[in-house]
Design an enzyme around this catalytic site. Structure first.
Site, mmCIF file in Angstrom:
data_model
loop_
_atom_site.group_PDB
_atom_site.id
_atom_site.type_symbol
_atom_site.label_atom_id
_atom_site.label_comp_id
_atom_site.label_asym_id
_atom_site.label_seq_id
_atom_site.Cartn_x
_atom_site.Cartn_y
_atom_site.Cartn_z
ATOM 1 N N LYS A 80 -49.765 -29.699 32.126
ATOM 2 C CA LYS A 80 -48.377 -29.302 32.364
ATOM 3 C C LYS A 80 -48.379 -27.804 32.681
ATOM 4 O O LYS A 80 -49.175 -27.055 32.100
ATOM 5 C CB LYS A 80 -47.593 -29.579 31.070
ATOM 6 C CG LYS A 80 -46.099 -29.390 31.155
ATOM 7 C CD LYS A 80 -45.475 -29.702 29.786
ATOM 8 C CE LYS A 80 -43.966 -29.787 29.850
ATOM 9 N NZ LYS A 80 -43.386 -30.168 28.527
ATOM 10 N N SER A 155 -40.018 -33.735 29.259
ATOM 11 C CA SER A 155 -40.212 -32.768 30.316
ATOM 12 C C SER A 155 -41.615 -32.805 30.936
ATOM 13 O O SER A 155 -41.820 -32.246 32.010
ATOM 14 C CB SER A 155 -39.945 -31.357 29.770
ATOM 15 O OG SER A 155 -40.823 -31.054 28.708
ATOM 16 N N SER A 179 -40.951 -34.806 24.710
ATOM 17 C CA SER A 179 -41.419 -34.574 26.080
ATOM 18 C C SER A 179 -42.794 -35.110 26.458
ATOM 19 O O SER A 179 -43.148 -35.058 27.630
ATOM 20 C CB SER A 179 -41.382 -33.088 26.385
ATOM 21 O OG SER A 179 -40.081 -32.735 26.727
HETATM 22 N N1 GLN Z 1 -35.526 -33.670 26.056
HETATM 23 C C1 GLN Z 1 -35.571 -32.766 24.959
HETATM 24 C C2 GLN Z 1 -34.935 -31.461 25.365
HETATM 25 O O1 GLN Z 1 -34.425 -31.394 26.414
HETATM 26 C C3 GLN Z 1 -36.985 -32.553 24.499
HETATM 27 C C4 GLN Z 1 -37.755 -31.659 25.383
HETATM 28 C C5 GLN Z 1 -39.157 -31.405 24.915
HETATM 29 O O2 GLN Z 1 -39.703 -32.100 24.073
HETATM 30 N N2 GLN Z 1 -39.737 -30.345 25.460
HETATM 31 O O3 GLN Z 1 -34.956 -30.514 24.652
#
Ligand code: GLN
Length: 483
Positions: A80, A155, A179
């Site tokens: 990532k 994400s 994510s």
């Molecule tokens: N979808 C969650 C958020 O928007 C988790 C994101 C993540 O784990 N980085 O914060």
């Protein structure tokens, strides 16, 4: 011609050691796949083909000299774009960091490189990890490999796409509230969020520091175990890691699940759960039972407050972590500003995605005098209750089984204008994040032609346990590869 895109780490290791194929051949096949698929799927922001070739030649030379190679040597991986990589652009998915080239590697990356893994490139994602569809990005949006009109999840969306489609053998992502688990579920690969503090975060661009974890995406829990054993454990550069021994996960996790107790939290099967997802997860639970596990109903009563507490704590910490992006130290500077505060204002307004700006504003508000007690402190108290729910449950059962995402992959654009709908995508992943518990998402079938994920949650530092269950389940159900 070998079909490398489905190979496991062990298969690659055996093949390379026995000289059935060369590392250059392997890496070229993976790069070729990136070349063929990525114009449609957008899993990569940067491809490091030249470095990968060079590394592959070095591995081949080592094998030619008759030297032993390690398990990860020559294995193609992607990261990532939130992981700092020495000499390779690292954007966190945001325009505000475009062109930033870190002078060092994140600890997890350095450990993988010294184990011989070959970096193919950096993956698309929601900016700084803010999202659940990878649409909140300054770069291109990854597509779901099963239906390109749908999201890959987020994400760590690009990483999940890369692994599922065989553009990388494994990838590192980050999981702050879901994510790694959620994109793994939506694309159909395995995704591990370890215990908070299991893997060093040095060199991983921070989102919400009390929640961020480094996660692993792969096509099997065995591959995840290999990577986890390599990168877990104490790091003098990250003081948030307790000194907990790192087992050789590959050796310890493959016990039988017979007699293990699995708890089914009733709160994870209520309103909002799509019918197709419910069915697959319920079938998965029956499979676990048929493998000899003892199924028990449990309750995690504070689950319903998880999302609300997370969306106070997370933006609060985000607002602090985003303060360093001033348009001067890193990334592009607004050069049409009249004074310093305008440099900040314009650079940040142009560089940050609206979702990042929203979180900075919510977080700054929640932390301001007078509101701190009403919001942040209250959210932290709820967090303690959520954690206690888990601790009580783990007094009765060994692991918990639940859905990962309430729905299968949704349409691109379906939730991007509705932040609350997007936030609800993580209703089942956020609680384990708040509590710092490890959880893994494993594919458990298809609904309407799209993958469904089963979430297995364990007590802190119980990675071995959840991987054991995941592995037993995988032996039973294999995900098809998207065509
Ligand atoms: N979808 C969650 C958020 O928007 C988790 C994101 C993540 O784990 N980085 O914060």
């Amino acid at each position: 011609m070998h079909n490398f895109s489905t190979f496991s780490i062990q298969q690659i290791h055996k093949g390379l050691s026995a000289k059935r194929f060369s590392c250059v051949e392997l890496v070229e096949a993976y790069l070729q796949r990136v070349h063929e698929l990525d114009s449609k799927l957008n899993a990569f922001i940067t491809v490091t083909a030249e470095d990968a070739h060079e590394k592959a030649r070095a591995v081949d030379a080592k094998i030619a000299r008759g030297e032993q190679i390690g398990l990860l040597e020559g294995v193609p991986m992607s990261l990532k774009d939130l992981f700092c990589t020495k000499g390779v652009q690292t954007t966190a998915g945001s325009k505000i960091l475009e062109g930033f080239v870190p002078p060092y590697d994140a600890t997890s990356v350095a450990r993988l490189k010294s184990a011989g893994a070959v970096l193919l490139g950096k993956n698309t994602e929601d900016e700084f990890g803010h999202g659940a569809s990878s649409e909140n990005t300054g770069f291109s949006v990854p597509r779901n490999p099963w239906d390109t009109s749908r999201v890959a999840g987020g994400s760590s969306g690009g990483s999940a796409v890369a692994v599922t489609t065989g553009m990388a053998v494994f990838a590192l992502g980050t999981d702050t509230g879901g994510s790694v688990r959620q994109p793994a579920a939506l694309c159909g690969c395995v995704g591990l969020k370890p215990t908070y503090g299991r893997i060093s975060r040095y060199g991983v661009i921070a989102m919400a520091s009390s929640l961020d974890t480094v996660g692993i995406l792969a096509r099997s829990s065995q591959d995840i175990a290999v990577v986890l054993s390599t990168i877990a454990g104490k790091d003098p550069l990250d003081s948030t890691l307790p000194d907990v021994a790192v087992p050789d996960y590959l050796a310890v996790f493959k016990k039988s699940v017979r007699g293990m107790k699995v708890g089914i939290p009733e709160e994870y099967f209520g309103e909002g759960l799509e019918d197709g997802v419910r069915k697959r997860v319920e079938e998965a639970v029956r499979t676990l039972e048929s493998l000899g596990m003892i199924v028990k109903q449990v309750s995690l009563p504070h689950t319903k407050y998880g999302v609300a507490a997370y969306y106070i704590i997370c933006p609060s910490e985000v607002s602090a972590n985003m303060a360093r992006y001033d348009g001067i130290k890193y990334g592009p500077t607004a050069n049409d500003a009249r004074d310093l505060s305008e440099v900040y204002f314009r650079s940040r307004s142009r560089g940050f995605h609206p979702e990042v700006q929203r979180r900075i504003m919510i977080g700054t508000y929640a932390l301001s005098t007078g509101y701190y007690d009403a919001y942040y402190l209250k959210a932290q108290k709820i967090r303690t209750l959520v954690k206690q729910d888990f601790e009580e449950a783990f007094g009765e059962v060994d692991v918990l089984a639940a859905p990962v995402s309430p729905t299968v992959a949704f349409q691109l654009g379906e939730k991007s204008q509705d932040p609350l709908a997007m936030y609800m995508s993580d209703v089942f992943t956020i609680p384990a994040s708040l509590a710092g518990m490890p959880a893994v998402s494993v594919p458990c079938g298809m609904s309407d032609g799209l993958p469904v994920g089963l979430q297995i949650i364990g007590p802190q530092f119980g990675e071995e346990r959840i991987l054991t269950v995941a592995n037993a389940f995988e032996n039973f159900w294999k995900t098809p590869t998207p065509s």
